[in-house]
Each structure stands twice: as C-alpha cells, then as structure tokens.
Design a protein around this motif. Structure first.
Motif, PDB file in Angstrom:
ATOM      1  N   TYR A  17      86.406  -1.192  77.019  1.00  0.00           N
ATOM      2  CA  TYR A  17      86.249  -1.327  75.655  1.00  0.00           C
ATOM      3  C   TYR A  17      85.755  -2.743  75.232  1.00  0.00           C
ATOM      4  CZ  TYR A  17      88.789   2.986  75.092  1.00  0.00           C
ATOM      5  OH  TYR A  17      89.468   4.302  75.297  1.00  0.00           O
ATOM      6  N   LEU A  18      86.294  -3.670  75.839  1.00  0.00           N
ATOM      7  CA  LEU A  18      85.762  -5.079  75.724  1.00  0.00           C
ATOM      8  C   LEU A  18      84.475  -5.226  76.179  1.00  0.00           C
ATOM      9  CD1 LEU A  18      89.399  -7.038  76.922  1.00  0.00           C
ATOM     10  CD2 LEU A  18      88.441  -6.580  74.526  1.00  0.00           C
ATOM     11  N   ALA A  19      83.874  -4.794  77.243  1.00  0.00           N
ATOM     12  CA  ALA A  19      82.580  -4.937  77.660  1.00  0.00           C
ATOM     13  C   ALA A  19      81.742  -4.228  76.737  1.00  0.00           C
ATOM     14  CB  ALA A  19      82.626  -4.138  79.024  1.00  0.00           C
ATOM     15  N   LEU A  20      81.976  -3.131  75.916  1.00  0.00           N
ATOM     16  CA  LEU A  20      81.291  -2.641  75.109  1.00  0.00           C
ATOM     17  C   LEU A  20      81.088  -3.405  73.676  1.00  0.00           C
ATOM     18  CD1 LEU A  20      82.062   1.390  75.568  1.00  0.00           C
ATOM     19  CD2 LEU A  20      80.129   0.213  76.252  1.00  0.00           C
ATOM     20  N   ALA A  21      82.144  -3.901  73.425  1.00  0.00           N
ATOM     21  CA  ALA A  21      82.234  -4.812  72.459  1.00  0.00           C
ATOM     22  C   ALA A  21      81.337  -6.039  72.427  1.00  0.00           C
ATOM     23  CB  ALA A  21      83.801  -5.170  71.960  1.00  0.00           C
ATOM     24  N   TYR A  22      81.453  -6.355  73.748  1.00  0.00           N
ATOM     25  CA  TYR A  22      80.412  -7.656  74.075  1.00  0.00           C
ATOM     26  C   TYR A  22      78.976  -7.341  73.941  1.00  0.00           C
ATOM     27  CZ  TYR A  22      78.303 -11.227  76.791  1.00  0.00           C
ATOM     28  OH  TYR A  22      77.628 -12.699  77.105  1.00  0.00           O
ATOM     29  N   VAL A  23      78.514  -5.962  74.521  1.00  0.00           N
ATOM     30  CA  VAL A  23      77.021  -5.751  74.483  1.00  0.00           C
ATOM     31  C   VAL A  23      76.639  -5.074  72.937  1.00  0.00           C
ATOM     32  CG1 VAL A  23      77.185  -5.468  76.995  1.00  0.00           C
ATOM     33  CG2 VAL A  23      77.569  -3.536  75.476  1.00  0.00           C
ATOM     34  N   ALA A  24      77.565  -4.889  72.290  1.00  0.00           N
ATOM     35  CA  ALA A  24      77.140  -4.063  71.015  1.00  0.00           C
ATOM     36  C   ALA A  24      76.238  -4.650  70.069  1.00  0.00           C
ATOM     37  CB  ALA A  24      78.499  -3.835  70.294  1.00  0.00           C
ATOM     38  N   PRO A  25      76.164  -6.288  70.081  1.00  0.00           N
ATOM     39  CA  PRO A  25      74.927  -6.722  69.345  1.00  0.00           C
ATOM     40  C   PRO A  25      73.604  -6.601  69.842  1.00  0.00           C
ATOM     41  CG  PRO A  25      76.834  -8.168  69.494  1.00  0.00           C
ATOM     42  CD  PRO A  25      77.127  -7.105  70.270  1.00  0.00           C
ATOM     43  N   THR A  26      73.342  -6.208  70.934  1.00  0.00           N
ATOM     44  CA  THR A  26      72.274  -5.967  71.772  1.00  0.00           C
ATOM     45  C   THR A  26      71.850  -4.619  71.724  1.00  0.00           C
ATOM     46  OG1 THR A  26      72.240  -7.917  73.137  1.00  0.00           O
ATOM     47  CG2 THR A  26      70.685  -6.163  73.687  1.00  0.00           C
ATOM     48  N   ALA A  27      72.909  -3.837  72.084  1.00  0.00           N
ATOM     49  CA  ALA A  27      72.812  -2.223  72.504  1.00  0.00           C
ATOM     50  C   ALA A  27      72.304  -1.585  71.182  1.00  0.00           C
ATOM     51  CB  ALA A  27      74.077  -1.813  73.246  1.00  0.00           C
ATOM     52  N   ILE A  28      73.282  -1.658  70.343  1.00  0.00           N
ATOM     53  CA  ILE A  28      72.901  -0.757  68.819  1.00  0.00           C
ATOM     54  C   ILE A  28      71.521  -0.906  68.230  1.00  0.00           C
ATOM     55  CG2 ILE A  28      73.678  -0.673  66.660  1.00  0.00           C
ATOM     56  CD1 ILE A  28      76.561  -1.193  67.542  1.00  0.00           C
ATOM     57  N   PRO A  29      70.995  -2.209  68.152  1.00  0.00           N
ATOM     58  CA  PRO A  29      69.574  -2.388  67.572  1.00  0.00           C
ATOM     59  C   PRO A  29      68.550  -1.579  68.374  1.00  0.00           C
ATOM     60  CG  PRO A  29      70.796  -4.215  67.267  1.00  0.00           C
ATOM     61  CD  PRO A  29      71.551  -3.696  68.280  1.00  0.00           C
ATOM     62  N   TRP A  30      68.881  -1.866  69.686  1.00  0.00           N
ATOM     63  CA  TRP A  30      67.948  -0.931  70.776  1.00  0.00           C
ATOM     64  C   TRP A  30      67.873   0.343  70.850  1.00  0.00           C
ATOM     65  CZ3 TRP A  30      69.090   1.855  75.141  1.00  0.00           C
ATOM     66  CH2 TRP A  30      68.133   2.179  75.849  1.00  0.00           C
ATOM     67  N   ALA A  31      69.276   0.760  70.559  1.00  0.00           N
ATOM     68  CA  ALA A  31      69.211   2.414  70.682  1.00  0.00           C
ATOM     69  C   ALA A  31      68.882   3.078  69.383  1.00  0.00           C
ATOM     70  CB  ALA A  31      70.666   2.698  71.072  1.00  0.00           C
ATOM     71  N   LEU A  32      69.545   2.477  67.968  1.00  0.00           N
ATOM     72  CA  LEU A  32      69.280   3.384  66.900  1.00  0.00           C
ATOM     73  C   LEU A  32      68.353   2.586  65.879  1.00  0.00           C
ATOM     74  CD1 LEU A  32      72.980   3.681  66.185  1.00  0.00           C
ATOM     75  CD2 LEU A  32      71.417   5.059  67.155  1.00  0.00           C
ATOM     76  N   GLY A  33      67.909   1.385  66.134  1.00  0.00           N
ATOM     77  CA  GLY A  33      66.993   0.555  65.367  1.00  0.00           C
ATOM     78  C   GLY A  33      67.529  -0.598  64.472  1.00  0.00           C
ATOM     79  N   PRO A  34      66.916  -1.327  63.851  1.00  0.00           N
ATOM     80  CA  PRO A  34      67.153  -2.434  63.136  1.00  0.00           C
ATOM     81  C   PRO A  34      68.321  -2.321  62.109  1.00  0.00           C
ATOM     82  CG  PRO A  34      65.127  -2.352  62.948  1.00  0.00           C
ATOM     83  CD  PRO A  34      65.398  -1.349  64.053  1.00  0.00           C
ATOM     84  N   GLU A  35      67.825  -0.914  61.396  1.00  0.00           N
ATOM     85  CA  GLU A  35      68.697  -0.824  60.374  1.00  0.00           C
ATOM     86  C   GLU A  35      70.183  -0.517  60.470  1.00  0.00           C
ATOM     87  OE1 GLU A  35      66.108   1.113  61.404  1.00  0.00           O
ATOM     88  OE2 GLU A  35      66.793   3.065  61.990  1.00  0.00           O
ATOM     89  N   TYR A  36      70.339  -0.306  61.668  1.00  0.00           N
ATOM     90  CA  TYR A  36      71.777  -0.179  62.143  1.00  0.00           C
ATOM     91  C   TYR A  36      72.542  -1.341  62.366  1.00  0.00           C
ATOM     92  CZ  TYR A  36      71.523   5.162  61.670  1.00  0.00           C
ATOM     93  OH  TYR A  36      71.807   6.248  61.390  1.00  0.00           O
ATOM     94  N   LEU A  37      71.809  -2.522  62.369  1.00  0.00           N
ATOM     95  CA  LEU A  37      72.432  -3.563  62.701  1.00  0.00           C
ATOM     96  C   LEU A  37      73.828  -4.265  62.001  1.00  0.00           C
ATOM     97  CD1 LEU A  37      71.934  -6.028  64.649  1.00  0.00           C
ATOM     98  CD2 LEU A  37      70.780  -7.410  62.802  1.00  0.00           C
TER      99      LEU A  37
END
Length: 401
Positions: free
Chosen positions: A291-311
C-alpha cells in the motif's frame, strides 16, 4: 506446505488474478468514458450493493461456519435455495429502479439494466462457492472466479472494438458471463449438497441475522461513489472512484485469507494456531508495504495509465492506499471474531462505523470533493479497527458449539 497455506494460496491467487482482470476492465472504461461518465457508471455499480446486500442474508458466512463440522446439514442447501429467490427479487428491484430513472431522467440509463442480471449472478456464485471454500476445495473456487472474470474481459474487448457504446458493452458482458458462471457452479456443486432441510425463512434468519448485520453494515460503505456523485457531481465521483474502485484488487488478499481462516478456526474450536497467527502477521506486513509503495508511485502511475485529466485523483488514491492498512486489519479481525462466535461484536462495530462512514463521506466530500470523500472512508477504517481491537483484547472468547 500446510493445508491452510495451500488453501490461502489458491484462493488468494485466483482472487488476485480475477481482481486484476476486473481492474483492467475498469481502466478501459475509465479511459473510454472520462471522469464524469465513469463517475456515473461507478455510481450505478455502487448502487447494486443495495439489492446484493439485502439478498445476502448472511448466508455466505453461515455456510463457511456450518459446513466444516456438519457436511450433511440440509440447512446449507436450504440457504442456497433461499439465496436464489432473494437475488432474483433483488435483481427485479434494481431493474425497476433503472426503468424509473430512465423514464424520468434520461433514456440512455437503460444501458444499466443488464447490471440487474450481473448482481444476481455474482451474489449467487459467491454464496454457492462458500461450500467449496468450506470443503477446502480452493482450486475450484479460484478456477470459477478467474474463469468468469476472464470471460467478461474477453467479451468486453470485441464489443468495444466493434464500436458498441462503452456502457452497453460493459453491462452486457458482465451480465452474460456472470449468468453463465452461475449455471456452471450449480451443476458442479449439485452432487455435494445434502438433502434440503426446510427450516423456514424465520428459522434461517435466526441463525444468520448477526452475519447479515455485519454484511449490511460493511457493504453500506460501497455506496461511497454514489454518495459522492449525489453530493458533488459525477466529475468528483469519477476522481474518487479511481481511488475506491481501482484499489479493490489491493483488498483481495486479506479477504481471501479471511475466507480460508473462518472454517479453519471453527475446526480448531475458536483457537488461533501458531501457524495461523504467523500468517496473519505476515499478511499485514506485506500488505502495508504494498500500500505504501503504491501511494509513492501514484503521482507517476495514474497520469500514465489514465491520462492527465485524472491527475486530480492522485491525492485521493494516496489517502486510500495508506488507509487500507487499517481496512485490512479490520477485515482480518472481523473474520477471526466471527469464527470465534463473537459475531455480535463484529456486527455492532461494523454498523457504527458504516453509519459514520456514510455521514463522513457526504460531509467531507461537500467541502473537499474527492479528497474529502477519501478522508471520510479512511477514518472509518481506523475507527472500526480500533473498536474491534479493543473488543478482541478485552471481550473474551465465546465458545463454538
């Protein structure tokens, strides 16, 4: 490898793979629909919790606790028959709700109608497969779950490629595959079921009421996306849904462990063996790290996977990931306490924290949108963990009869 570890490996492996497939489906839908329409879809999915929970009746946990010591107990077969009727009624009620909204709000909402079939098939499969889990046939349980998730994914992709409306493609593929899976499950489990013992609905509810209370209280939280959409609109609900729905695979391992532990602790007369305790501690530490690792990578992973509108969903995701540490702890404690015959404590703590959760999400979302909703959810996890931990430490153990 011990029997408990082997069962957990099969159940968790199947559930994790199935959850990843489901997450892939939701990622496709999020990408195709955008935050607002994705918020509408996830709100509709959240509302299926109402008929699913009402039709649950606590039967899954009842089977998990009864079957290990009483394989020929005909009440189990009766419970499965009651579930079939209850889920059919739940599906009819959901269908009626969709038709009313389509009539008075927007005819495009008819695309949600197949979810009625899906919710009935999902709940019936879950209740029936409790027999396989209690029988330590985790391989069958994993195969059926993974099979229906894979079939749903395989059915969805061609529909999207053919240009089918994304919501219709999603709901139809989910409905058809869940119904097919239910037919397979009933055929496979029919030879295992004992002769039906009709104890009447009142008699059955007398045995399952406490389990049902816990299920209702817990599942009320699944209305979180619908509540957020109602309070602050579909856009914020879509951002929050990324945090609450796409993190569902992270909850699979703990719930798998609970499903395996309940029959095992019942067989051990409510005692927690050293191996079981070690497995619990290892699970908590492993999940906290993830959980802590995913919280750390979220700022990079979410825009990459879903696009900038989900930032804007990054912070809610981080909040929920950290809070899931408490959610896992509460889930494991609930399973242990139920297996030890202390379902009343579980029901009370779940009810109190779920009422708080609904109020907190609505109140905080109205002020801070998706971030507020995430804080409301996580704070409920913390309060439930605290209540159950205190009850476990000081409440004593009720003997299993």
């Amino acid at each position: 490898m011990s029997s408990l570890t082997r069962q957990f490996s099969w159940v968790s492996g199947g559930r994790v793979a199935a959850a990843l497939l489901q997450a892939a489906v939701l990622l496709l839908m999020a990408e195709r629909l955008g935050p607002s329409n994705f918020g509408v879809l996830t709100a509709a999915i959240a509302l299926t919790v109402v008929p699913q929970t009402l039709s649950d009746l606590g039967l899954t946990t009842f089977i998990l606790r009864t079957r290990p010591d009483r394989r020929e107990d005909g009440r189990i077969t009766y419970a499965i028959h009651v579930n079939a009727v209850a889920t059919s009624i739940g599906a009819a009620l959901y269908s009626a709700g969709v038709l009313v909204f389509a009539l008075f709000v927007d005819w495009s909402l008819l695309a949600l109608l197949p979810l009625a079939v899906w919710l009935a098939g999902e709940k019936s499969c879950e209740v029936s497969m409790a027999v396989a889990v209690a029988d330590r046939d985790a391989r069958l349980n994993a195969s059926v779950l993974l099979g229906r998730r894979a079939a749903a994914f395989v059915a969805l992709v061609p529909l999207l490629l053919l240009g089918t409306d994304p919501i219709w493609a999603f709901t139809v593929s989910q409905a058809v595959t869940s119904l097919g899976a239910l037919l397979v499950v009933r055929r496979l489990l029919a030879p295992r079921l004992p002769k039906l013992e009709n104890i009447g609905l009142g008699g059955l509810l007398g045995l399952t009421r406490a389990y049902w209370l816990h299920t209702v209280a817990t599942q009320v939280r699944s209305l979180d996306t619908a509540i957020t959409a109602f309070v602050v609109g579909p856009y914020q609900a879509g951002l929050y849904a990324v945090a609450s729905r796409l993190t569902n695979p992270l909850r699979i391992l703990p719930s798998s462990l609970v499903a395996v532990l309940i029959p095992q602790i019942v067989r051990d007369q409510g005692l927690i063996a050293r191996t079981t305790r070690a497995l619990l501690v290892a699970m908590l530490l492993a999940m906290a790290t993830i959980y802590l690792a995913l919280a750390y990578v979220a700022p990079t992973a979410i825009p990459w996977a879903l696009g900038p509108e989900y930032l804007p969903s990054v912070v809610p995701v981080q909040i929920v990931c950290v809070g899931l540490i408490f959610g896992v702890t509460a889930s494991i404690l609930a399973g242990v306490l139920q297996a030890q015959g202390r379902q009343r404590l579980v029901g009370i703590s779940s009810t109190v924290t779920s009422v708080y959760c609904v109020i907190a999400i609505a109140a905080l979302a109205s002020i801070h949108g998706a971030i507020g909703a995430a804080v409301g959810l996580v704070s409920a996890f913390f309060i439930q963990t605290l209540m159950m931990a205190i009850g476990y430490a000081f409440g004593g153990r009720k003997s299993i009869t």
